[in-house]
Design a protein around this motif. Structure first.
Motif, PDB file in Angstrom:
ATOM      1  N   LEU A   1       0.979  -1.095  -0.071  1.00 43.32           N
ATOM      2  CA  LEU A   1       0.233   0.128  -0.054  1.00 43.32           C
ATOM      3  C   LEU A   1       0.984   1.163  -0.031  1.00 43.32           C
ATOM      4  N   ARG A   2       0.320   2.359  -0.514  1.00 48.14           N
ATOM      5  CA  ARG A   2       0.873   3.652  -0.314  1.00 48.14           C
ATOM      6  C   ARG A   2      -0.026   4.830  -0.418  1.00 48.14           C
ATOM      7  N   GLU A   3       0.405   5.850  -0.005  1.00 47.67           N
ATOM      8  CA  GLU A   3      -0.457   7.030   0.142  1.00 47.67           C
ATOM      9  C   GLU A   3      -0.916   7.347  -0.994  1.00 47.67           C
ATOM     10  N   ASP A   4      -2.419   7.591  -1.256  1.00 47.49           N
ATOM     11  CA  ASP A   4      -2.827   8.227  -2.417  1.00 47.49           C
ATOM     12  C   ASP A   4      -2.662   9.501  -2.745  1.00 47.49           C
ATOM     13  N   VAL A   5      -1.215   9.832  -2.872  1.00 44.13           N
ATOM     14  CA  VAL A   5      -0.918  11.299  -3.340  1.00 44.13           C
ATOM     15  C   VAL A   5      -0.260  11.499  -4.778  1.00 44.13           C
ATOM     16  N   VAL A   6      -0.642  12.553  -5.189  1.00 46.83           N
ATOM     17  CA  VAL A   6       0.111  12.869  -6.602  1.00 46.83           C
ATOM     18  C   VAL A   6       1.536  13.147  -6.475  1.00 46.83           C
TER      19      VAL A   6
END
Lengths: 101, 536
Positions: free
Chosen positions: A63-68
């Protein structure tokens, strides 16, 4: 196990989208059947209750943060394209023609 | 040192001279470029020798080293040992602005728009990328003859193959064109050429090195690893490129041991590691068709380790015989899926002359891929096609579970390592197997089980048979690269004075002659003379 006829080889080549010459088809028919013969050993092994292994290190749910974040730029991504239109790849037309889509 | 030729130095020796200022990265790089350029006609180890780029990187490394020397001990220690040291990359590693053909015509002219993670890490370390090495097309092969750009020769015997698929990297390191090179190993493509060229090559644990920016072959099996002329050098290169990468979800968040930089220097100190180690010798790896000289070198090597204090026991890996068939289902299946991306739309060779999209695909892929890539795409497509999936792909994945289980039971029994042959034969003649796929596939019998199980393994020189190098394979449990390299370093320690150690490849001196035939010329001449026997 199964063996491949000339028609089977032509069918698989079409599925794989490989345009092959008559000579290549003949050679592949012989070679693929020879290779399939080697697979026969697997039928001697009882694997009915053995689960399959798709990958070996048992990582899951990465998983990872949903950031641009920065990624490959449009110009870089299109730089190798044989044909482009603005910021898009030009793909062959697949609608229209015989039988529509 | 008897010789002043810096190309004969190990990478760790270069690192020491660079730090003290006794030599410069530019000097090292010039010397290696000159050797590579002079001998590339005869060996064809390199597809690209990037003189301009390499010298720019060398000057940059020299500036980093000079600043660090000025700043003092701590700043020097903070630099990676590979700062200023030359390295070669297999031509499937993306280097921004450069080619990445993967040995295929379908990627000819492609310019990589980004650096692979391996490339980025080497740049960060300050290593100097000399160029790109030859390989079997899409890493499919065991001889380097499936390169669309012509074969590579083995510097031990120019009429023989260097192994494959990373044959260019192995030949370049063996020929002193570079102390280090990167390869990839899907079924033996680092270990087998290392064995055939008489150098060290390691396939790390699956997930140890990021595959981001590497042209894919079989994604559950592919792993990147180092070549060097000794274990210490291989360890330095592994250290530089290993580690988790958020851009490859299959790269594992496992720490990279700093001690990879500190393998023992002294031979006796290194050899002491063998005391009390438990080594397993799998009887199934001494396969029918194995050359007696290969089996003999491996048994002698194991006996020498036993004499130095290791406990050796024969073990059984009962599913070994099923490995080859299962591998040659799984690898082609994954390859057929990976290679579907070559559609002539986004990059690469394309033929759009017919105006019909199916016909264009057929022509693009039919002309772009070479014979082995086509064979594997066909096999994989068939194995995954409706009605055959259970009989082939699912069955092979179940066999994969059994092969992995064989290894697990060895680790559970408390063994530190498994020792085995790498290749059943020494280097074979150019052309001997290229038209017989099953004979070529048999080259991988002893190496592919590790890829199936995801395990680390290496090949280390263990002497000669008929004047050609034989490698010893050391196999470890997951993430045990440091232990494997210590074990291999220990073996170097006990064989430091063996007469075959540090021999020059027998035909290397011939490659300086500008009239020496190219590997392709030799291959044609051998074919014209009537192919000798397969085992020749």
């Amino acid at each position: 196990m199964a063996s491949l006829s000339r028609a089977d080889v032509e069918h698989v080549a079409h599925l794989a989208r490989l345009g092959l010459t008559e000579e290549e088809l003949s050679r592949l028919e012989a070679q693929l059947n020879h290779i399939l013969d080697q697979y026969a050993i697997l039928t001697t092994l009882d694997t009915e209750h053995i689960p399959p292994t798709a990958q070996t290190i048992e990582l899951e749910n990465i998983l990872r943060e949903d950031v641009v974040a920065e990624s490959l730029g449009v110009e870089d991504a299109l730089a190798n394209a044989p044909e482009r239109s603005g910021s898009h790849f030009v793909v062959p037309a697949i609608l229209g023609g015989e039988g529509g889509a | 040192m008897a010789s002043h030729d810096v190309t004969r130095l190990k990478a760790h020796e270069m690192a020491a001279l660079l730090r003290s200022g006794e030599t410069s990265s530019r000097g090292l790089t010039e010397a290696h470029l000159a050797a590579a350029e002079r001998q590339n006609r005869a060996l064809h180890a390199w597809l690209v020798i990037d003189r301009t780029g390499a010298l720019e990187q060398a000057d940059k490394a020299d500036r980093r080293l000079a600043e660090a020397r000025k700043a003092g001990r701590q700043a020097l220690d903070a630099l990676h040992p590979l700062c200023g040291v030359p390295v070669g990359l297999k031509d499937l590693v993306s280097v921004k602005g450069g080619q990445a053909t993967a040995g295929s015509k379908i990627l000819e002219g492609y310019v990589a728009p980004f650096d692979s993670t391996v490339t980025a890490r080497l740049r960060e370390a300050g290593a100097v990328i000399l160029g790109k090495t030859n390989m079997d097309e899409f890493a499919m092969g065991s001889s380097c003859e499936h390169s669309a750009f012509g074969p590579t020769a083995n510097p031990w015997d120019l009429s023989r193959v260097p192994g494959g698929s990373s044959g260019g990297s192995a030949a370049a390191v063996a020929a002193f064109h570079t102390p280090l090179a990167i390869g990839t190993d899907t079924g033996g493509s680092i270990r087998q050429p290392a064995s055939l060229c008489g150098i060290v090559g390691m396939k790390p644990t699956y997930g140890r090195v990021s595959r981001y920016g590497i042209v894919a072959f079989a994604s559950s099996l592919d792993q990147i690893g180092p070549f060097g002329r000794d274990t210490r050098d291989a360890a330095l290169l592994l250290h530089a490129v290993a580690g988790h990468d958020r851009r490859d979800a299959t790269s594992a968040p496992v720490e990279v041991p700093a001690d990879l930089l500190h393998l023992p220097e002294g031979d006796d100190e290194a050899a002491a590691y063998l005391k009390g180690r438990r080594i397993a010798l799998p009887r199934e790896y001494f396969v029918a068709g194995m050359e007696p000289g290969v089996a003999a070198r491996v048994r002698e090597a194991v006996a020498a380790m036993e004499q130095a204090g290791a406990h050796v026991e024969e073990v059984s890996l009962p599913h070994t015989d099923y490995g080859l068939a299962a591998y040659y289902i799984i690898a082609p299946a994954e390859a057929s899926s990976n290679l579907a991306r070559y559609d002539g739309v986004k990059y690469g060779y394309n033929d759009r002359s017919s105006g019909d999209y199916i016909a264009d695909y057929l022509k693009t892929r039919g002309a772009g891929f070479g014979p082995e890539a086509k064979r594997r795409i066909m096999l994989g497509t068939y194995a995954l096609s409706a009605g055959y999936y259970d009989a082939y792909y699912l069955k092979a994945q179940k066999v994969r579970t059994l092969i992995k289980g064989d290894f697990d039971s060895v680790w559970a029994a408390g063994f530190d390592a498994i020792c085995a042959p790498v290749s059943p034969t020494v280097a074979f003649k150019l052309g001997a197997k290229v038209d017989d796929p099953v004979a070529m596939y048999l080259s991988d019998t002893c190496t592919l089980p590790l890829n199936m199980a995801g395990l680390p393994g290496l090949s280390i020189p263990a002497g000669l048979s008929d004047g050609l190098p034989v490698g010893l394979q050391m196999i470890g449990s997951p993430w045990s690269e440091l232990s494997m390299l210590r074990l291999a370093r220990a073996y170097e320690g006990i064989t430091a004075r063996a007469p075959w150690r540090d021999l020059d490849p027998a035909e290397l001196s011939l490659t300086d002659d500008p009239s020496t035939p190219s590997p392709m010329d030799r291959k044609r001449a051998i074919a014209a003379a009537g192919a000798p026997g397969r085992q020749a």
